[in-house]
Design a protein around this motif. Structure first.
Motif, PDB file in Angstrom:
ATOM      1  N   PRO A  10      36.939   7.386 -31.085  1.00 21.09           N
ATOM      2  CA  PRO A  10      36.321   8.305 -32.053  1.00 21.09           C
ATOM      3  C   PRO A  10      35.280   9.193 -31.372  1.00 21.09           C
ATOM      4  N   TYR A  11      35.234  10.444 -31.768  1.00 21.37           N
ATOM      5  CA  TYR A  11      34.248  11.363 -31.197  1.00 21.37           C
ATOM      6  C   TYR A  11      34.020  12.505 -32.173  1.00 21.37           C
ATOM      7  N   GLU A  12      32.896  13.173 -31.986  1.00 18.33           N
ATOM      8  CA  GLU A  12      32.608  14.387 -32.732  1.00 18.33           C
ATOM      9  C   GLU A  12      32.361  15.515 -31.748  1.00 18.33           C
ATOM     10  N   THR A  13      32.676  16.727 -32.152  1.00 14.53           N
ATOM     11  CA  THR A  13      32.502  17.871 -31.273  1.00 14.53           C
ATOM     12  C   THR A  13      31.386  18.769 -31.782  1.00 14.53           C
ATOM     13  N   VAL A  14      30.732  19.423 -30.843  1.00 14.09           N
ATOM     14  CA  VAL A  14      29.750  20.459 -31.135  1.00 14.09           C
ATOM     15  C   VAL A  14      30.255  21.723 -30.463  1.00 14.09           C
ATOM     16  N   ALA A  15      30.612  22.708 -31.255  1.00 12.77           N
ATOM     17  CA  ALA A  15      31.230  23.920 -30.727  1.00 12.77           C
ATOM     18  C   ALA A  15      30.190  24.838 -30.084  1.00 12.77           C
ATOM     19  N   THR A  16      30.578  25.444 -28.968  1.00 10.11           N
ATOM     20  CA  THR A  16      29.768  26.475 -28.334  1.00 10.11           C
ATOM     21  C   THR A  16      30.618  27.727 -28.177  1.00 10.11           C
ATOM     22  N   ARG A  17      29.979  28.839 -27.886  1.00  5.27           N
ATOM     23  CA  ARG A  17      30.680  30.110 -27.725  1.00  5.27           C
ATOM     24  C   ARG A  17      30.595  30.584 -26.288  1.00  5.27           C
ATOM     25  N   LEU A  18      31.623  31.287 -25.857  1.00  7.25           N
ATOM     26  CA  LEU A  18      31.647  31.858 -24.518  1.00  7.25           C
ATOM     27  C   LEU A  18      30.463  32.800 -24.339  1.00  7.25           C
ATOM     28  N   GLY A  19      29.726  32.584 -23.252  1.00 11.22           N
ATOM     29  CA  GLY A  19      28.610  33.466 -22.920  1.00 11.22           C
ATOM     30  C   GLY A  19      27.295  33.096 -23.568  1.00 11.22           C
ATOM     31  N   GLU A  20      27.314  32.128 -24.491  1.00 13.49           N
ATOM     32  CA  GLU A  20      26.085  31.691 -25.134  1.00 13.49           C
ATOM     33  C   GLU A  20      25.693  30.305 -24.625  1.00 13.49           C
ATOM     34  N   LYS A  21      24.435  30.108 -24.367  1.00 13.27           N
ATOM     35  CA  LYS A  21      23.948  28.827 -23.872  1.00 13.27           C
ATOM     36  C   LYS A  21      23.405  28.002 -25.035  1.00 13.27           C
ATOM     37  N   HIS A  22      24.141  26.974 -25.403  1.00 14.57           N
ATOM     38  CA  HIS A  22      23.680  26.091 -26.465  1.00 14.57           C
ATOM     39  C   HIS A  22      22.421  25.361 -25.973  1.00 14.57           C
ATOM     40  N   PRO A  23      21.366  25.305 -26.760  1.00 12.53           N
ATOM     41  CA  PRO A  23      20.120  24.691 -26.268  1.00 12.53           C
ATOM     42  C   PRO A  23      20.283  23.237 -25.857  1.00 12.53           C
ATOM     43  N   ASP A  24      21.138  22.488 -26.550  1.00 10.80           N
ATOM     44  CA  ASP A  24      21.352  21.096 -26.149  1.00 10.80           C
ATOM     45  C   ASP A  24      22.067  21.008 -24.811  1.00 10.80           C
ATOM     46  N   ILE A  83      30.693   8.993 -29.774  1.00  8.93           N
ATOM     47  CA  ILE A  83      30.624   9.976 -28.698  1.00  8.93           C
ATOM     48  C   ILE A  83      30.462  11.372 -29.282  1.00  8.93           C
ATOM     49  N   ARG A  84      29.600  12.151 -28.644  1.00  6.69           N
ATOM     50  CA  ARG A  84      29.440  13.563 -29.006  1.00  6.69           C
ATOM     51  C   ARG A  84      29.880  14.412 -27.821  1.00  6.69           C
ATOM     52  N   LEU A  85      30.734  15.395 -28.086  1.00  8.81           N
ATOM     53  CA  LEU A  85      31.250  16.263 -27.042  1.00  8.81           C
ATOM     54  C   LEU A  85      30.859  17.701 -27.335  1.00  8.81           C
ATOM     55  N   TYR A  86      30.033  18.270 -26.470  1.00 10.92           N
ATOM     56  CA  TYR A  86      29.716  19.687 -26.539  1.00 10.92           C
ATOM     57  C   TYR A  86      30.818  20.429 -25.799  1.00 10.92           C
ATOM     58  N   GLU A  87      31.398  21.429 -26.451  1.00  7.58           N
ATOM     59  CA  GLU A  87      32.602  22.014 -25.884  1.00  7.58           C
ATOM     60  C   GLU A  87      32.842  23.425 -26.391  1.00  7.58           C
ATOM     61  N   ARG A  88      33.845  24.080 -25.781  1.00  6.59           N
ATOM     62  CA  ARG A  88      34.423  25.315 -26.304  1.00  6.59           C
ATOM     63  C   ARG A  88      35.905  25.065 -26.456  1.00  6.59           C
ATOM     64  N   THR A  89      36.461  25.386 -27.594  1.00  2.78           N
ATOM     65  CA  THR A  89      37.792  24.899 -27.949  1.00  2.78           C
ATOM     66  C   THR A  89      38.881  25.261 -26.954  1.00  2.78           C
ATOM     67  N   ASP A  90      38.852  26.483 -26.373  1.00  3.47           N
ATOM     68  CA  ASP A  90      39.936  26.905 -25.488  1.00  3.47           C
ATOM     69  C   ASP A  90      39.634  26.670 -24.015  1.00  3.47           C
ATOM     70  N   CYS A  91      38.485  26.140 -23.699  1.00  7.92           N
ATOM     71  CA  CYS A  91      38.122  25.865 -22.302  1.00  7.92           C
ATOM     72  C   CYS A  91      38.990  24.717 -21.782  1.00  7.92           C
ATOM     73  N   PRO A  92      39.730  24.908 -20.670  1.00  8.56           N
ATOM     74  CA  PRO A  92      40.613  23.832 -20.201  1.00  8.56           C
ATOM     75  C   PRO A  92      39.858  22.589 -19.749  1.00  8.56           C
ATOM     76  N   PHE A  93      38.632  22.750 -19.282  1.00  6.10           N
ATOM     77  CA  PHE A  93      37.830  21.581 -18.900  1.00  6.10           C
ATOM     78  C   PHE A  93      37.511  20.735 -20.133  1.00  6.10           C
ATOM     79  N   CYS A  94      37.223  21.393 -21.242  1.00  6.52           N
ATOM     80  CA  CYS A  94      36.947  20.676 -22.498  1.00  6.52           C
ATOM     81  C   CYS A  94      38.227  20.135 -23.117  1.00  6.52           C
TER      82      CYS A  94
END
Length: 206
Positions: free
Chosen positions: A26-40, A2-13
């Motif tokens: 088992p899962y892996e995370t892909v970090a995103t930043r507040l206010g930035e739109k990750h292309p994936d 499983i791959r999880l696109y997330e922001r670490t402090d976001c309560p939904f994530c």
């Protein structure tokens, strides 16, 4: 995996990570930043927000649906009670966390994370604290002496636990007027899933 696109402090994530840890998936995370739109994220989700979970060919971009999926796919009945009435109750509490409780805490959290303390609007914070007290009082009644909101730890506890964790991080944790909620939150924070899923950082104003 499983791959999880997330922001670490976001309560939904955060709640999704708790669910994954509870089910030992088992899962892996892909970090995103507040206010930035990750292309994936933009490509995978019409909402263009995190979390987005990819499990093989399945792409799920709504956090409550992610927890329902994890329960159905990997551990039926562990996060969502199989009894229809109890399952509905857990889903309603989950919705309350996402909507009412989220809105209740937004005033407090957004004010404190976006400005230095000297610039906080004290009146706005007081209004937010009153709303937070109303939410806690309602949840104390809903808990009704149970250890967890669904009887056993489940999706409602994942969601509510993450919200309470954000509140605690910004200095507005559950208060002593709600002993049932205090015991519940202490039980939540003692779980290994909580330790593993805890955010690596929170947004702080300079």
């Amino acid at each position: 995996m499983i791959r999880l696109y997330e922001r670490t402090d976001c309560p939904f994530c955060w709640k999704v990570r708790i669910g994954l840890e509870e089910l030992d998936i088992p899962y892996e995370t892909v970090a995103t930043r507040l206010g930035e739109k990750h292309p994936d994220v933009v490509r995978l989700s019409p909402a263009r927000t995190v979390p987005v979970m990819v499990d093989g060919d399945s792409v799920i971009w709504e956090s409550a649906v992610i927890l329902d999926y994890l329960d159905s796919r990997y551990a039926p009945g562990q996060l969502i009670p199989p009894d229809p009435a109890e399952g509905a109750r857990v889903r309603l509490l989950h919705a309350y966390s996402d909507k009412q409780l989220g809105a209740c805490l937004r005033t407090l959290v957004f004010e404190m994370r976006s400005k230095p303390e000297r610039d906080w609007d004290r009146g706005l914070l007081e209004e937010g604290r009153r709303d937070w007290e109303v939410c806690q009082a309602w949840l104390e009644g809903e808990l009704g002496g149970r250890d967890f909101f669904g009887g056993q730890f489940g999706a409602a506890d994942c969601a509510l636990g993450a919200r309470f964790g954000v509140a605690e991080a910004y200095g507005v944790a559950v208060n002593s007027a709600h002993p049932g909620l205090q015991r519940w939150f202490e039980a939540i924070t003692s779980r290994s899933s909580w330790q593993a899923a805890y955010p690596t950082s929170f947004i702080r104003s300079e």
